[in-house]
Motif scaffolding. Sequence first.
Motif, mmCIF file in Angstrom:
data_model
loop_
_atom_site.group_PDB
_atom_site.id
_atom_site.type_symbol
_atom_site.label_atom_id
_atom_site.label_comp_id
_atom_site.label_asym_id
_atom_site.label_seq_id
_atom_site.Cartn_x
_atom_site.Cartn_y
_atom_site.Cartn_z
ATOM 1 N N ASN A 333 -16.293 -50.395 1.114
ATOM 2 C CA ASN A 333 -16.204 -51.452 1.954
ATOM 3 C C ASN A 333 -15.114 -52.493 1.618
ATOM 4 O OD1 ASN A 333 -18.201 -50.838 3.779
ATOM 5 N ND2 ASN A 333 -19.700 -51.490 2.393
ATOM 6 N N ASP A 334 -14.406 -52.298 0.290
ATOM 7 C CA ASP A 334 -13.857 -53.232 -0.472
ATOM 8 C C ASP A 334 -12.255 -53.023 -0.290
ATOM 9 O OD1 ASP A 334 -12.650 -55.507 -2.228
ATOM 10 O OD2 ASP A 334 -14.729 -55.800 -2.623
ATOM 11 N N ILE A 335 -11.373 -53.874 0.159
ATOM 12 C CA ILE A 335 -9.976 -53.219 0.379
ATOM 13 C C ILE A 335 -8.926 -54.186 -0.716
ATOM 14 C CG2 ILE A 335 -10.104 -53.143 2.758
ATOM 15 C CD1 ILE A 335 -8.747 -55.746 3.391
ATOM 16 N N ASN A 336 -9.721 -54.685 -1.578
ATOM 17 C CA ASN A 336 -9.092 -55.425 -2.857
ATOM 18 C C ASN A 336 -9.378 -54.773 -4.097
ATOM 19 O OD1 ASN A 336 -7.060 -57.057 -1.652
ATOM 20 N ND2 ASN A 336 -8.835 -58.414 -0.902
ATOM 21 N N GLY A 337 -8.588 -54.494 -5.038
ATOM 22 C CA GLY A 337 -8.973 -53.926 -6.568
ATOM 23 C C GLY A 337 -8.763 -52.724 -6.607
ATOM 24 N N LEU A 338 -9.074 -52.050 -7.591
ATOM 25 C CA LEU A 338 -8.743 -50.430 -8.148
ATOM 26 C C LEU A 338 -10.122 -49.490 -8.287
ATOM 27 C CD1 LEU A 338 -6.260 -51.666 -11.118
ATOM 28 C CD2 LEU A 338 -5.526 -51.260 -8.630
ATOM 29 N N TYR A 339 -9.972 -48.636 -7.412
ATOM 30 C CA TYR A 339 -10.979 -47.856 -7.389
ATOM 31 C C TYR A 339 -10.983 -46.759 -8.594
ATOM 32 C CZ TYR A 339 -14.152 -44.333 -5.621
ATOM 33 O OH TYR A 339 -15.245 -43.285 -5.332
ATOM 34 N N VAL A 340 -11.884 -46.874 -9.366
ATOM 35 C CA VAL A 340 -11.865 -45.795 -10.363
ATOM 36 C C VAL A 340 -12.254 -44.539 -10.166
ATOM 37 C CG1 VAL A 340 -13.058 -45.305 -12.849
ATOM 38 C CG2 VAL A 340 -12.320 -47.826 -12.303
ATOM 39 N N SER A 341 -11.212 -43.738 -10.276
ATOM 40 C CA SER A 341 -11.200 -42.170 -9.778
ATOM 41 C C SER A 341 -11.656 -41.133 -10.859
ATOM 42 C CB SER A 341 -10.061 -41.593 -9.135
ATOM 43 O OG SER A 341 -8.817 -42.019 -10.071
ATOM 44 N N GLU A 342 -11.321 -41.599 -12.155
ATOM 45 C CA GLU A 342 -11.918 -40.846 -13.225
ATOM 46 C C GLU A 342 -11.832 -41.640 -14.384
ATOM 47 O OE1 GLU A 342 -9.862 -36.989 -15.683
ATOM 48 O OE2 GLU A 342 -8.846 -37.895 -13.844
ATOM 49 N N VAL A 343 -12.942 -41.152 -15.295
ATOM 50 C CA VAL A 343 -13.279 -41.801 -16.698
ATOM 51 C C VAL A 343 -12.833 -40.795 -17.463
ATOM 52 C CG1 VAL A 343 -14.667 -43.097 -18.146
ATOM 53 C CG2 VAL A 343 -14.717 -43.250 -15.453
ATOM 54 N N LEU A 344 -11.752 -41.060 -18.622
ATOM 55 C CA LEU A 344 -11.360 -39.978 -19.458
ATOM 56 C C LEU A 344 -12.502 -39.761 -20.855
ATOM 57 C CD1 LEU A 344 -7.482 -40.515 -19.577
ATOM 58 C CD2 LEU A 344 -8.931 -39.011 -18.073
ATOM 59 N N PRO A 345 -12.980 -38.872 -21.012
ATOM 60 C CA PRO A 345 -13.870 -38.731 -22.036
ATOM 61 C C PRO A 345 -13.187 -39.442 -23.498
ATOM 62 C CG PRO A 345 -12.814 -36.557 -21.373
ATOM 63 C CD PRO A 345 -12.533 -37.471 -20.467
ATOM 64 N N ASN A 346 -13.913 -39.909 -24.246
ATOM 65 C CA ASN A 346 -13.599 -40.421 -25.459
ATOM 66 C C ASN A 346 -12.756 -41.659 -25.480
ATOM 67 O OD1 ASN A 346 -14.909 -38.244 -26.826
ATOM 68 N ND2 ASN A 346 -13.268 -37.079 -26.708
ATOM 69 N N GLY A 347 -12.517 -42.199 -24.263
ATOM 70 C CA GLY A 347 -11.562 -43.340 -23.991
ATOM 71 C C GLY A 347 -12.303 -44.746 -24.044
ATOM 72 N N LYS A 356 -17.235 -43.608 -12.653
ATOM 73 C CA LYS A 356 -16.223 -43.310 -11.581
ATOM 74 C C LYS A 356 -16.854 -44.051 -10.249
ATOM 75 C CE LYS A 356 -14.902 -39.328 -8.652
ATOM 76 N NZ LYS A 356 -15.031 -37.708 -8.703
ATOM 77 N N GLY A 357 -15.824 -44.488 -9.602
ATOM 78 C CA GLY A 357 -16.714 -45.463 -8.457
ATOM 79 C C GLY A 357 -16.700 -46.756 -8.521
ATOM 80 N N ASP A 358 -16.843 -47.377 -9.575
ATOM 81 C CA ASP A 358 -16.341 -48.657 -10.028
ATOM 82 C C ASP A 358 -15.275 -49.109 -9.189
ATOM 83 O OD1 ASP A 358 -18.926 -48.759 -11.232
ATOM 84 O OD2 ASP A 358 -18.117 -48.678 -13.104
ATOM 85 N N ILE A 359 -15.192 -50.445 -9.130
ATOM 86 C CA ILE A 359 -14.098 -51.080 -8.576
ATOM 87 C C ILE A 359 -13.628 -52.256 -9.376
ATOM 88 C CG2 ILE A 359 -12.710 -52.329 -6.671
ATOM 89 C CD1 ILE A 359 -14.644 -50.884 -4.732
#
Length: 517
Positions: A333-347, A356-359
């Motif tokens: 529903n949000d149109i502002n921000g950055l949608y997390v599409s991938e979280v790299l392991p060990n990062g 994944k899915g956090d904004i």
Amino acid sequence: MKRIGLIALAAFIGGAAAIGGYKLLETKNSEMLSFADQQKVLFANNPKISSAGAVDFVEAAASVSPAVVHIKTSYGSNSSEGQARSSSPFDMFDDLFGGGGGRRMQRMPRAASGSGVILTPDGYIVTNNHVVDNADKIEVILSNKRKVSAKVIGKDPNTDLALIKVEANDLPVVKMGNSDNVQIGEWVLAVGFPLDLQTTVTAGIVSAKARSIGILGRQQQGLTEEEYEEYRRTGKAPERANTSIESYIQTDAAINPGNSGGALVNTNGELIGINAAIASQTGTNEGYGFAIPINLAKKILDDFRKYGSVKRGYIGVSFVPLDADNADKLKVNDINGLYVSEVLPNGGGAAAGIKKGDIIKKVEGVEVFDSPDLQERIGRLSPGDKVQLTLLRDGALKDVKVTLKGDNSVGLNTSKLAEKSTGTSLSKLGASFEPASAQLKARYGVKNGVVVSDIEAGKLFDSWEIPKGVLITAVNGTPVNSAKDVESALPRSRNGMTTISGVGPQGRFTYSLTNGR
């Protein structure tokens, strides 16, 4: 006394009634007023945000011009750079700017002439990486017309910044400003040596901030414009990962070839950016110039002086900039921000609990609208630094502290990527190399390379923090396919520097460091 009190009370009640009546009438009759009259009512008591007043650039120009230098470079006849150049820096315009084709965003030509800004009295000078990259000789012409040779201290293609040094003392310097305070619409000056002319000052305004034009990313990845736009639209990172940072200050001050590496200053004569690029169909100024914010440059330049290269920290996530289209595709529903599409392991992001899915909504309390907003802020930090991100998850805001990690924190399983062979240890670098497999070269979109199979503690690769498992594609500008190639290329260093180029999980990189460090 009682009478005075009654009079005061009556006055108060009458005033309140008058104000209330006015507000009621204002609400009912606002549509009867002209737009101009409504504006007068709305902003009657609002102070002005800012005003340039009587515009006078004389003092700013006089204070900055002596500390902006002319940089001339020369290239060996056997190098690709030398073959591409002739006596005129304009011969490359058709190739670089499309030669009458469609409008394109391009970096200023890597000509034999550019500009630089003196930062310290003892001769440290900032310029663009593309001004000095691969040069055999770098000559600096000071404001008093004195010519001095310069050596490269460090350079970074990810930001297009370079730091060079001349042996001189008591040089004039430019005061660094604060690019975070720059406002759209404020007056700025561009100072440099455009079109091989002498010191030239042009004026304009800041027309945008945090502008990404994609030029560094496309160059790093070897992407076509169509591929880059697809990446920008979908957020799906190409196999040839991109670590460039573009968050330019956009200005309509005239910037032309030769301005590269010069100063963008405010009317106080403070350095707020390093001129780096133009958007042009003809190769000359058309009203769109781009400068690297000085607050980003400060960290990069400090790293150059301390280490010879950039120590860059990463969150360890991939993201998609949100807008109406992307939000619809991702069903958010949000149109502002950055949608997390991938979280790299060990990062660092994974360790902090990012999912994944956090904004990502804010970085250090500052709202994030597009990728440059985040990339510039993170680009100012180093591995081990902590940064606070505000995330939107399940409709609620959540603050997390992320400890940034370096290039080697998120690695590939290199045992499956390299062909089995006996690595040859090179004592000069303190590293072993194995021929890269066809699979690995295809993954990174390169035609040659060797894999770093082992690193010796305390030796050069270890001190440079080049991680095990990355793909080295060139040494001192020479393509390599074996440990023998690496050893053969080592004596070909220029200006006392060894240059190692390659690609890893975080994208392409180039280390240019003093031999023997």
